[in-house]
Design a protein around this motif. Structure first.
Motif, PDB file in Angstrom:
ATOM      1  N   GLY A 172       4.666  38.073  13.706  1.00 52.24           N
ATOM      2  CA  GLY A 172       3.798  39.837  12.394  1.00 52.24           C
ATOM      3  C   GLY A 172       3.835  40.587  13.574  1.00 52.24           C
ATOM      4  N   GLU A 173       3.054  41.006  13.676  1.00 51.64           N
ATOM      5  CA  GLU A 173       2.895  42.893  14.010  1.00 51.64           C
ATOM      6  C   GLU A 173       3.370  42.979  15.651  1.00 51.64           C
ATOM      7  OE1 GLU A 173       0.481  46.683  15.168  1.00 51.64           O
ATOM      8  OE2 GLU A 173      -0.827  44.442  14.463  1.00 51.64           O
ATOM      9  N   GLU A 174       4.638  43.823  15.752  1.00 49.17           N
ATOM     10  CA  GLU A 174       4.990  43.944  17.258  1.00 49.17           C
ATOM     11  C   GLU A 174       4.861  45.533  17.666  1.00 49.17           C
ATOM     12  OE1 GLU A 174       9.850  44.806  18.348  1.00 49.17           O
ATOM     13  OE2 GLU A 174       9.329  42.939  17.328  1.00 49.17           O
ATOM     14  N   ARG A 175       4.936  44.863  18.786  1.00 51.86           N
ATOM     15  CA  ARG A 175       4.508  47.045  20.126  1.00 51.86           C
ATOM     16  C   ARG A 175       5.176  46.816  20.979  1.00 51.86           C
ATOM     17  NH1 ARG A 175      -0.293  49.780  18.723  1.00 51.86           N
ATOM     18  NH2 ARG A 175      -1.131  48.971  16.986  1.00 51.86           N
ATOM     19  N   ARG A 176       5.908  47.830  21.467  1.00 50.89           N
ATOM     20  CA  ARG A 176       6.769  48.185  22.445  1.00 50.89           C
ATOM     21  C   ARG A 176       5.904  48.979  23.449  1.00 50.89           C
ATOM     22  NH1 ARG A 176      11.770  46.841  22.326  1.00 50.89           N
ATOM     23  NH2 ARG A 176      12.667  45.135  20.155  1.00 50.89           N
ATOM     24  N   LEU A 177       5.249  48.706  23.894  1.00 50.76           N
ATOM     25  CA  LEU A 177       5.112  49.211  25.588  1.00 50.76           C
ATOM     26  C   LEU A 177       6.007  50.227  27.383  1.00 50.76           C
ATOM     27  CD1 LEU A 177       2.719  47.175  24.561  1.00 50.76           C
ATOM     28  CD2 LEU A 177       1.181  48.775  25.353  1.00 50.76           C
ATOM     29  N   PRO A 178       5.985  51.179  27.820  1.00 52.19           N
ATOM     30  CA  PRO A 178       6.787  51.224  28.453  1.00 52.19           C
ATOM     31  C   PRO A 178       6.573  50.825  30.180  1.00 52.19           C
ATOM     32  CG  PRO A 178       5.856  53.425  28.191  1.00 52.19           C
ATOM     33  CD  PRO A 178       5.296  52.529  27.181  1.00 52.19           C
ATOM     34  N   LEU A 179       7.234  50.135  30.985  1.00 53.75           N
ATOM     35  CA  LEU A 179       6.485  50.076  32.066  1.00 53.75           C
ATOM     36  C   LEU A 179       6.908  50.368  33.090  1.00 53.75           C
ATOM     37  CD1 LEU A 179       7.453  46.108  32.042  1.00 53.75           C
ATOM     38  CD2 LEU A 179       5.436  47.125  31.086  1.00 53.75           C
ATOM     39  N   ASP A 180       5.537  51.824  33.526  1.00 56.66           N
ATOM     40  CA  ASP A 180       6.087  52.635  34.100  1.00 56.66           C
ATOM     41  C   ASP A 180       5.280  53.053  35.208  1.00 56.66           C
ATOM     42  OD1 ASP A 180       4.328  54.255  31.941  1.00 56.66           O
ATOM     43  OD2 ASP A 180       5.270  55.696  32.185  1.00 56.66           O
ATOM     44  N   VAL A 181       5.282  53.959  35.990  1.00 57.85           N
ATOM     45  CA  VAL A 181       3.652  53.960  37.733  1.00 57.85           C
ATOM     46  C   VAL A 181       4.580  54.817  38.314  1.00 57.85           C
ATOM     47  CG1 VAL A 181       5.276  52.232  38.588  1.00 57.85           C
ATOM     48  CG2 VAL A 181       3.053  52.765  38.954  1.00 57.85           C
ATOM     49  N   GLY A 182       4.117  56.415  38.289  1.00 55.83           N
ATOM     50  CA  GLY A 182       4.441  57.599  38.618  1.00 55.83           C
ATOM     51  C   GLY A 182       5.209  58.076  38.146  1.00 55.83           C
ATOM     52  N   GLY A 183       5.526  58.011  36.576  1.00 57.42           N
ATOM     53  CA  GLY A 183       6.521  59.188  36.762  1.00 57.42           C
ATOM     54  C   GLY A 183       7.794  58.120  35.899  1.00 57.42           C
ATOM     55  N   GLU A 184       7.809  56.861  37.191  1.00 61.60           N
ATOM     56  CA  GLU A 184       9.475  55.292  36.863  1.00 61.60           C
ATOM     57  C   GLU A 184       9.233  54.881  36.001  1.00 61.60           C
ATOM     58  OE1 GLU A 184      11.807  53.448  39.911  1.00 61.60           O
ATOM     59  OE2 GLU A 184      10.350  54.649  40.624  1.00 61.60           O
ATOM     60  N   VAL A 185       9.522  54.757  34.869  1.00 59.67           N
ATOM     61  CA  VAL A 185       9.879  53.645  33.878  1.00 59.67           C
ATOM     62  C   VAL A 185      11.109  52.461  34.197  1.00 59.67           C
ATOM     63  CG1 VAL A 185      10.341  53.472  31.475  1.00 59.67           C
ATOM     64  CG2 VAL A 185       9.682  55.184  32.695  1.00 59.67           C
ATOM     65  N   PHE A 186      10.626  51.786  34.302  1.00 60.56           N
ATOM     66  CA  PHE A 186      11.242  49.964  35.052  1.00 60.56           C
ATOM     67  C   PHE A 186      11.689  49.415  34.294  1.00 60.56           C
ATOM     68  CE2 PHE A 186       8.350  51.128  38.260  1.00 60.56           C
ATOM     69  CZ  PHE A 186       9.418  51.217  39.345  1.00 60.56           C
ATOM     70  N   GLY A 187      11.016  48.866  33.372  1.00 57.88           N
ATOM     71  CA  GLY A 187      11.381  48.417  31.362  1.00 57.88           C
ATOM     72  C   GLY A 187      10.797  48.579  30.657  1.00 57.88           C
ATOM     73  N   THR A 188      10.899  47.428  29.807  1.00 59.59           N
ATOM     74  CA  THR A 188       9.891  47.277  28.400  1.00 59.59           C
ATOM     75  C   THR A 188       8.953  46.246  27.642  1.00 59.59           C
ATOM     76  OG1 THR A 188      11.183  49.176  27.552  1.00 59.59           O
ATOM     77  CG2 THR A 188       9.403  47.763  25.854  1.00 59.59           C
ATOM     78  N   LEU A 189       7.756  46.065  27.627  1.00 59.70           N
ATOM     79  CA  LEU A 189       6.768  45.562  27.450  1.00 59.70           C
ATOM     80  C   LEU A 189       6.280  45.008  25.923  1.00 59.70           C
ATOM     81  CD1 LEU A 189       4.709  42.874  28.087  1.00 59.70           C
ATOM     82  CD2 LEU A 189       2.676  44.584  27.931  1.00 59.70           C
ATOM     83  N   VAL A 190       7.216  44.093  25.590  1.00 61.07           N
ATOM     84  CA  VAL A 190       7.552  43.858  24.081  1.00 61.07           C
ATOM     85  C   VAL A 190       6.381  42.171  23.594  1.00 61.07           C
ATOM     86  CG1 VAL A 190       8.563  43.583  21.769  1.00 61.07           C
ATOM     87  CG2 VAL A 190       9.712  44.283  23.654  1.00 61.07           C
ATOM     88  N   VAL A 191       5.354  42.876  23.164  1.00 64.65           N
ATOM     89  CA  VAL A 191       4.434  41.400  22.084  1.00 64.65           C
ATOM     90  C   VAL A 191       4.405  41.999  20.664  1.00 64.65           C
ATOM     91  CG1 VAL A 191       2.952  42.251  23.888  1.00 64.65           C
ATOM     92  CG2 VAL A 191       2.323  43.688  22.166  1.00 64.65           C
ATOM     93  N   VAL A 192       4.808  40.494  19.846  1.00 61.39           N
ATOM     94  CA  VAL A 192       4.189  40.001  18.728  1.00 61.39           C
ATOM     95  C   VAL A 192       3.494  39.382  18.669  1.00 61.39           C
ATOM     96  CG1 VAL A 192       5.931  39.239  17.474  1.00 61.39           C
ATOM     97  CG2 VAL A 192       6.959  40.110  18.750  1.00 61.39           C
TER      98      VAL A 192
END
Length: 485
Positions: A172-192
């Motif tokens: 169904g619905e999809e959301r994307r959230l950045p995986l960041d800590v301290g201003g550094e982005v390591f990747g993306t979390l995708v949930v459906v």
């Protein structure tokens, strides 16, 4: 939709029950309508309860208040009763809805706390990062009613693409959230979200953001661990280089100094040497040259071992013959000790005689280095299950149990001190392992330590040497015997 349906259905059912059970009696119907308001508030929430209260008021007025089937109220007492019903129904409905909402919020908060606590525990568990990310993604499926959860990240330790999903669950619905800590982005979390489930609300989004932060912390920690391991490896490499330089420098300078002193003395024109003195000086040159040769051989063997090129050229050999040859060659080195040998009937083994000679040489020289003057060095050769066991014991200071494995590391000499590059046991273990055997250090009943190694014996009749049991001295060693030098 559920709120509207419950708000309308509950008063309608209450009307039907009232008309059947309490026709024409407003007082009896009021209790039924109050129950309907409570049900509507419990099922549909606050607004459902309030709407049900208003609809219930209208139904009571229309069906149960004179004049019937109109919305007019002629009696002031009925008007007061209707107003009181509306107030009571609204209060009861709001209280029930709020209590149920608080309970649901508390239960949701408890689930979220358990989930975040689990994620934090996984971060600190020390497991492989890939396994941690798989557990992270799997733990989000149930609480958030997801059809699929993906983690796509890159750190200094590698790239990760983790996908966890529920089988036979349409997306169904999809959301994307950045995986960041301290201003550094390591990747993306995708949930459906699973199809048919409500849209991702504010509470769910807050939980997802907290989970994304925990995942980012795990990724950051993995990157820091990789940097720490690299720094530790560099430090150990530098330490090994320094130890190699120190050991090789000492072991090269000492025999070279002895050789130079002996040769210089022989070349001096005004030095008068008789035959015995000249022979002693030449003997010193020979012994120190052999010592240099063994050191260089150990260094080359260590390099071959680390490169994976220490491959033995096996052939059937008898352990007692190799031992006698080594004792004969090491007679000058062992002349200051009592050497006791016990050699039993043993089968032949498949071994490289040159490498096996080096194992025995390194172990005997090690025993002589750490044994007290005129101490005893015992050598026992015996069959052991389907192998041949060799035990070399000395009367030195001994090695603590916690250090007995470390002494096999290159350049490690422990608290016992002594001179030497610390390569003898390292090379011996490498050769024994290359032959499919094993080597260890045990305590000795007479003090000191016993180095024990076992090599697999040849199978079949060809494996028997037929030599009788022997003990005491080895004649070829002459002075290096049980009687001493």
């Amino acid at each position: 939709m559920r709120t509207v349906g419950t708000a309308v259905l509950a008063p309608a059912v209450a009307t039907g029950l009232g008309l059947v059970l309490q026709p024409g009696r407003a007082l009896g119907a009021i209790s039924i309508y109050l129950l309907a308001v409570v049900v509507a508030a419990a099922v549909g929430g606050l607004w459902s309860g309030l709407v049900a209260s208003v609809l219930s008021l209208l139904c009571i007025n229309f069906f149960f208040t004179e004049p019937l089937h109109t919305l007019r109220v002629t009696d002031s007492e009925d008007a007061v009763a209707l107003v009181a019903f509306l107030v009571v129904a609204a209060i009861v409905g709001s209280l029930v809805a709020r209590a149920l909402e608080e309970r649901a919020r508390a239960a949701r908060g408890e689930r979220e706390s358990r989930l975040l606590s689990y994620l934090a525990t996984k971060v600190l568990s020390g497991e492989r990062l890939e396994r941690v990310l798989e557990d992270f993604a799997g733990s989000l499926l149930g609480p958030l009613h997801l059809a699929r959860c993906e983690i796509r990240a890159r750190t200094g330790s590698g790239t990760y693409e983790i996908v966890q999903s529920r089988q036979h669950t349409p997306p169904g619905e999809e959301r994307r959230l950045p995986l960041d800590v301290g201003g550094e982005v390591f990747g993306t979390l995708v949930v459906v979200r699973a199809e048919g489930q409500p849209a991702i609300g504010r509470e769910d989004l807050r939980l997802l953001e907290a989970a994304a932060r925990q995942i980012a912390i795990a990724l950051e920690r993995a990157g820091l661990d990789a940097q720490v391991n690299m720094a530790r490896l560099d430090a150990e490499t530098n330490q090994a280089r320094a130890a190699l330089f120190s050991a090789v420098t000492h072991d090269l300078r000492t025999p070279l100094a002895s050789i130079k002193a002996a040769v210089t003395s022989l070349l001096e024109d005004d030095a008068a040497h008789d035959d015995a003195q000249r022979r002693d000086l030449l003997q010193t040159v020979l012994e120190e040259t052999d010592r240099l040769n063994r050191l260089l051989g150990n260094l080359l063997d260590l390099a071959r071992f680390e490169a994976g090129a220490l491959t033995p050229s096996k052939q059937p050999v008898a352990m007692d013959e190799i031992l006698e040859s080594v004792l004969h060659r090491l007679q000058p080195r062992l002349s200051g000790f009592r050497v006791r040998t016990v050699i039993r009937d043993t089968p032949e083994i498949a071994a490289d005689p040159v490498q096996l000679d080096q194992v025995l040489t390194n172990l005997l020289e090690n025993a002589a280095r750490f044994s007290p003057p005129h101490g005893e060095i015992s050598i026992a050769v015996s069959p052991w299950k389907h192998a041949v066991q060799v035990r070399i014991s000395d009367q030195g200071k001994g090695i603590p149990p916690e250090e007995r494995e470390r002494v096999f590391e290159a350049f490690y000499q422990g608290d016992a001190g002594g001179h030497g590059s610390g390569l003898g046991l390292t090379i011996a273990r490498a050769i024994v392992l290359a032959h499919g055997g094993r080597i260890r250090i045990e305590g000795s009943p007479t003090g000191g330590v016993s180095v024990v190694f076992e090599l697999p014996a040849l199978e079949g009749p060809a494996g028997k040497t037929g030599a009788p049991d022997r003990s005491g001295s080895v004649e070829a060693a002459r002075g290096a015997t049980e009687r001493g030098a």
